[in-house]
Design an enzyme around this catalytic site. Structure first.
Site, PDB file in Angstrom:
ATOM      1  N   MET A 224      22.322  19.328 -45.727  1.00 26.96           N
ATOM      2  CA  MET A 224      23.522  19.164 -44.920  1.00 26.96           C
ATOM      3  C   MET A 224      23.847  20.444 -44.138  1.00 26.96           C
ATOM      4  O   MET A 224      23.296  21.507 -44.406  1.00 26.96           O
ATOM      5  CB  MET A 224      24.688  18.781 -45.825  1.00 26.96           C
ATOM      6  CG  MET A 224      24.476  17.452 -46.553  1.00 26.96           C
ATOM      7  SD  MET A 224      25.693  17.115 -47.834  1.00 26.96           S
ATOM      8  CE  MET A 224      27.190  17.002 -46.849  1.00 26.96           C
TER       9      MET A 224
ATOM     10  N   ASP B  26      22.094  15.000 -48.415  1.00 23.64           N
ATOM     11  CA  ASP B  26      21.384  14.962 -49.701  1.00 23.64           C
ATOM     12  C   ASP B  26      22.327  14.933 -50.896  1.00 23.64           C
ATOM     13  O   ASP B  26      22.005  14.350 -51.936  1.00 23.64           O
ATOM     14  CB  ASP B  26      20.380  16.109 -49.822  1.00 23.64           C
ATOM     15  CG  ASP B  26      20.988  17.484 -49.601  1.00 23.64           C
ATOM     16  OD1 ASP B  26      22.219  17.593 -49.380  1.00 23.64           O
ATOM     17  OD2 ASP B  26      20.227  18.473 -49.640  1.00 23.64           O
TER      18      ASP B  26
END
Length: 482
Positions: free
Chosen positions: A81, A238
């Site tokens: 991210m 994730d």
């Protein structure tokens, strides 16, 4: 039998998994990724390297399981991210992507927050280094000509989506962590975009995590034996995908990820903005849920660092040595894992890592175990910060490559004081979560009907918990001495 494919673009590597109708991972492939730190506090990767790594994994799956690849009904995406990827009019990267652990934009955090009244209530947290909003303002202030040439601004996994499908889109879960989105509304905020010097036209279309956002390009589908225009769903970051892969799909469930970073995620059905302690609240990949997050920036990264420090080329073999040594916690040094600053609970990019309590008997194994303990104690800090907000945590699942270590997971359980749940698919949690979202996107169940559950419970050890608690004061003393 329809299969689904999950692709997870991590920081240290890419991983792709084929998942059957019973949630079994029937084939997987991975490829490593390089990372660059050209200046202090900077952390960057080349987007082209991401694509090459993903292609390598899909080539490998096609070579190993061509019949299964032909049966893939949909693809889901997970990824690291907070990365900022700037593309020109030809969709070429204008510079290396600035990653989640890039800490150059400290001054810009203050500017962004001051520009938007009640910033945390709008986005879910304070402005912190590593997040896209302040990094984009850093580009405005330091590389304005580059940003003027930028046609698209994408998160890492969404760059993979663009290369796979030609579609520029992002899911609302991953996008909510950019600090450019009205988290409740699920839309880009004109006020936030303006504060960071970017326009809505540069941002991708927002879609749901299980919404189809394009199909695989014909030439790529042919290369990998996929059906033409195989659907690619939104997916998620994730952290959220790791939660879905671990079954964290209801309020009160939580996951701890032992990857490059360490992430403690709690699912909540209420939006609880975080206003301190380095916590952050975003949308979950499950509609109607939000994700409260605590994050330590160096978990697996600290293990990789100490392995290099002691000259170990094989981290797995090193971990086996440590496990076999069975050192008592009270005989190891204290390590604070702040190698790249720290987010939770300190929100301080200037923190440093340190060993203390070294003596002539300290060996390489003592140092490595101290790193594992330090990460466990830092995750305990996350636990305490989350509990202080009123978060109700019913159970905690384990996600990430570090979960394969019984010693490390037991240290975490003992430091937190709660049992942990580890599934056989824990190491591929984000990729499995992406695959599950792909199945949901084509009308199947999120969690497979009759999915086989062979979870293992990791219990705290009383003696280990007592020894870690005794070390905690020395662990905290590092902050007072810096």
């Amino acid at each position: 039998m329809t299969l689904v494919l999950g692709i997870d673009l991590g920081t240290s590597g890419a991983k792709s998994v084929l998942v059957d109708a019973h949630d079994r991972v029937i084939a997987e492939a991975s490829a490593p990724l390089p990372l660059s730190r050209p200046q202090p506090l900077w952390s960057e990767q080349e987007p082209q390297d991401w694509w090459h790594a993903v292609v390598t994994t899909l080539d490998a799956l096609h070579a190993a399981a061509p019949n299964e690849m032909a049966g893939v009904g949909a693809i889901g995406l997970s990824g690291q991210m907070l990365g900022v990827t700037c593309l020109d009019a030809s969709d070429h990267a204008l510079r290396p992507a600035m990653l989640w652990n890039d800490a150059r934009a400290g001054a810009e955090c203050v500017i962004v927050e001051e520009a938007v009244p009640d910033f945390a209530d709008l986005v879910g947290c304070r402005a912190m280094v590593g997040f896209p909003a302040p990094k984009l303002l850093w580009l405005v202030r330091h590389e304005p000509q580059l940003l003027a040439k930028t046609r698209r601004i994408l998160l890492p996994k969404d760059y993979i989506r663009l290369r796979l499908t030609g579609t520029a889109a992002s899911d609302r879960a991953d996008a909510s962590a950019t600090l450019l989105m009205d988290t409740r509304a699920g839309t880009w905020s004109p006020e936030l975009l303006a504060a960071c010097g970017v326009s809505a036209e540069q941002m991708p279309t927002l879609i749901a995590s299980d919404e189809i956002g394009g199909g695989v390009r014909p030439e790529l589908a042919s290369r990998w034996g996929l059906t033409a225009n195989t659907p690619v769903v939104g997916g998620a970051g994730d952290n959220m995908c790791g939660g879905v892969g671990a079954g964290v799909v209801e309020a009160g469930m939580a996951s701890i990820s032992l990857g490059t970073s360490g992430v403690y995620l709690v699912a909540n059905d209420a939006f609880l903005p975080a206003r301190g302690q380095g916590l952050h609240t975003h949308r979950h990949a499950i509609e109607g849920l939000f994700a409260q997050n605590g994050c330590i920036l160096s978990a697996g990264a600290a293990l990789s660092w100490v392995a290099r420090l002691v000259g170990a080329e094989d981290v797995s073999a090193l971990m086996q040595e440590v496990e076999a040594a069975a050192l008592p916690v009270d005989e190891t040094p204290v390590f604070t894992p702040y190698l790249s600053g720290e987010r939770t609970p300190h929100d301080d990019a200037g923190l440093n890592g340190a060993f203390s309590g070294l003596n002539p008997g300290t060996t390489r194994i003592h140092l490595v175990q101290a790193v594992l303990e330090g990460v466990a104690m830092a995750l305990a800090d996350c636990h305490e910060a989350l509990i202080s907000t009123g978060a109700a945590i019913d159970e905690i699942a384990l996600v990430g490559g570090g979960t394969s270590s019984r010693l490390w997971t037991t240290l975490v359980a003992s430091a937190i004081g709660m049992p942990l749940r580890r599934s056989q698919a824990a190491a591929v949690g984000p990729a499995l979560g992406a695959a599950r979202l792909a199945r949901l996107g084509i009308g199947g169940p999120l969690i497979a009907d009759g999915a086989e559950q062979e979870d293992e419970r990791i219990l705290p050890k009383a003696a280990m918990a007592e020894a870690l608690a005794a070390k905690k004061a020395r662990f905290a003393r590092h902050l007072a001495l810096r």
